[in-house]
Design a protein around this motif. Structure first.
Motif, PDB file in Angstrom:
ATOM      1  N   VAL A  45      38.406  12.244 -22.244  1.00  0.00           N
ATOM      2  CA  VAL A  45      37.009  11.821 -22.143  1.00  0.00           C
ATOM      3  C   VAL A  45      36.816  10.449 -22.786  1.00  0.00           C
ATOM      4  O   VAL A  45      36.119   9.580 -22.233  1.00  0.00           O
ATOM      5  N   GLU A  46      37.459  10.242 -23.929  1.00  0.00           N
ATOM      6  CA  GLU A  46      37.332   8.943 -24.593  1.00  0.00           C
ATOM      7  C   GLU A  46      37.913   7.824 -23.733  1.00  0.00           C
ATOM      8  O   GLU A  46      37.339   6.729 -23.641  1.00  0.00           O
ATOM      9  N   GLN A  49      35.512   7.059 -20.893  1.00  0.00           N
ATOM     10  CA  GLN A  49      34.339   6.330 -21.375  1.00  0.00           C
ATOM     11  C   GLN A  49      34.674   4.852 -21.604  1.00  0.00           C
ATOM     12  O   GLN A  49      33.865   3.965 -21.283  1.00  0.00           O
ATOM     13  N   ARG A  53      33.014   1.690 -19.648  1.00  0.00           N
ATOM     14  CA  ARG A  53      32.356   0.614 -20.394  1.00  0.00           C
ATOM     15  C   ARG A  53      32.937  -0.745 -20.009  1.00  0.00           C
ATOM     16  O   ARG A  53      32.207  -1.703 -19.774  1.00  0.00           O
ATOM     17  N   PHE A  59      29.389   6.843 -15.724  1.00  0.00           N
ATOM     18  CA  PHE A  59      30.194   7.773 -16.524  1.00  0.00           C
ATOM     19  C   PHE A  59      29.435   9.074 -16.692  1.00  0.00           C
ATOM     20  O   PHE A  59      28.232   9.079 -16.962  1.00  0.00           O
ATOM     21  N   ALA A  69      36.018  14.274 -17.466  1.00  0.00           N
ATOM     22  CA  ALA A  69      34.965  13.282 -17.278  1.00  0.00           C
ATOM     23  C   ALA A  69      35.218  12.497 -16.005  1.00  0.00           C
ATOM     24  O   ALA A  69      36.353  12.415 -15.518  1.00  0.00           O
ATOM     25  N   VAL A  71      34.434   8.779 -13.863  1.00  0.00           N
ATOM     26  CA  VAL A  71      33.980   7.389 -13.826  1.00  0.00           C
ATOM     27  C   VAL A  71      33.699   7.053 -12.365  1.00  0.00           C
ATOM     28  O   VAL A  71      34.538   7.277 -11.494  1.00  0.00           O
TER      29      VAL A  71
END
Length: 407
Positions: A45-46, A49, A53, A59, A69, A71
């Motif tokens: 997930v990190e 993210q 970004r 996201f 997650a 994108v």
């Protein structure tokens, strides 16, 4: 050449591409919209993210517990999932079918050019590549299918999509655990069924799923017309060959990413709109489905002998979806030569019966004849339309005189 939406050097090492993209690359299948699935040993997930970004992309966390997650880029999506189990092979061992349990370390690719890859560079613990060569869909393990019963229906959809056959043992397992499909959320079943029906040869595998009683809890067999449904794709091809502009109607979006074509096929499949209530169709889809099935008998009854008034009345009730009724009539065995003139009228915006031009308005009746606002105005206007399509009046003056004669 294939343009990836971000540089894979932004990913940690190792990071693996898995699932549909890898399968489709091996089959040399390309799509305009990229659908990438990554498995990372940690911080999925990190990582997603950070990618979102950096590239100013959308996201969303799909599953916080399982660390998944997404994108969203302009030309595709990338899903990032935390590896399940203590190794990549263990993670692949939890997947649905062997052809979808193939992975590759994504740093073997750069952003714009796919470096030629040898078979040895793929991680393929269940011989999914062998299945692709054999055009075969084979399960990884029965419990994987039972854990997410939507995979039962997905097997039939992917068979239609790829032109593959479902391996005998796998099909037996799908049939055995089919009752579990009723526990799946209606939205997921509806989406998967829509995908299946959208495929050119999806009807064949839909019938296969019905005969295997895969869909019994969602579309009870007692409501079905498989003989009509089996002909619907040939009928649609015939109509498009003769009336290419009908493609706009078949591709009309009714709800989200679901198209009129899917509702037309569902209407051909069933004799009762109530049989599909469990799918939770949208209001627009319900309106089409109910209208098609309601007016089909009226339309076929008019094919042998019809007056302009009857044609006009049917068009007014069905104008939004009339070609769908024509599809079902043809699939029911009615002659193309009798139905084609109706479609020609529907396709002609200047047709005097399908689209009669209003000779007078309600304001005309109030101002020139002193008729007060009431339901009577609507009745008078409808009488004018009928006299107009019957050729009895052709101008505003004649319409006024006609109203005066019936007042």
């Amino acid at each position: 050449m294939e343009q990836f939406p971000f540089d894979f050097n932004d990913l940690p090492t190792p990071a693996y591409l898995v699932g549909g993209w890898v399968r489709d690359r091996l089959l040399n299948r390309r799509g305009r919209y990229l659908d990438l699935d990554f498995v990372l040993p940690e911080k999925a997930v990190e990582t997603a993210q950070a990618i979102a970004r950096k590239y100013k992309a959308g996201f969303v966390v799909l599953d916080a517990e399982r660390q998944i997650a997404r994108v969203v880029f302009r030309n595709g999506t990338a899903d990032f999932a935390q590896q399940m189990g203590d190794s990549l092979v263990a993670d692949l061992g939890r997947r649905d079918f062997c052809m979808n349990a193939i992975a590759m370390e994504c740093h073997q690719l750069n952003r714009t050019v796919l470096i030629p890859i040898e078979r040895e560079q793929f991680i393929d613990p269940f011989d999914g590549i062998g299945d692709l060569k054999a055009k075969r869909i084979r399960m990884v393990a029965p419990e994987n299918l039972a854990d997410d019963p939507l995979r039962i229906l997905r097997g039939y959809r992917q068979a239609a999509q790829l032109g593959f056959e479902i391996e005998d043992l796998t099909r037996q397992v799908l049939i055995k655990i089919a009752p579990k499909l009723k526990s799946v959320a209606a939205e997921r079943v509806r989406t998967e069924l829509s995908y299946l029906l959208s495929i050119a040869n999806g009807s064949q595998w839909t019938i296969g799923a019905i005969n295997d009683r895969i869909l019994e809890d969602w579309i009870p067999s007692r409501y079905l017309d498989l003989e009509r449904f089996a002909k619907v794709e040939d009928v649609i091809a015939l109509l498009l060959a003769n009336f290419p502009s009908l493609e706009l109607l078949f591709n009309k979006q009714l709800s989200g990413d679901r198209y009129a074509l899917v509702i037309i096929k569902l209407a051909a499949l069933t004799n009762s709109a109530t049989a599909l209530e469990s799918l939770g169709l949208s209001r627009a889809e319900q309106r089409w489905l109910v209208g098609i099935l309601r007016y089909l008998p009226q339309f076929t009854a008019l094919l042998d002998r019809v007056s302009p008034k009857e044609q006009y009345k049917l068009f007014q009730s069905t104008l939004e979806f009339f070609p769908a009724i024509a599809v079902l009539a043809l699939a029911s065995g009615y002659e193309f030569e009798k139905i084609a003139p109706w479609l020609e009228r529907w396709l002609n915006p200047l047709d005097a019966i399908a689209y009669p031009v209003a000779l007078i308005t309600g304001d005309d009746l109030r101002n020139e004849l002193g008729i007060p606002p009431s339901p009577k105005i609507g009745e008078f206007l409808e009488s004018v339309k009928i006299a107009q399509v019957e050729g009895r009046i052709n101008s505003k003056a004649e319409a006024i005189a006609f109203i005066q004669s019936i007042m």
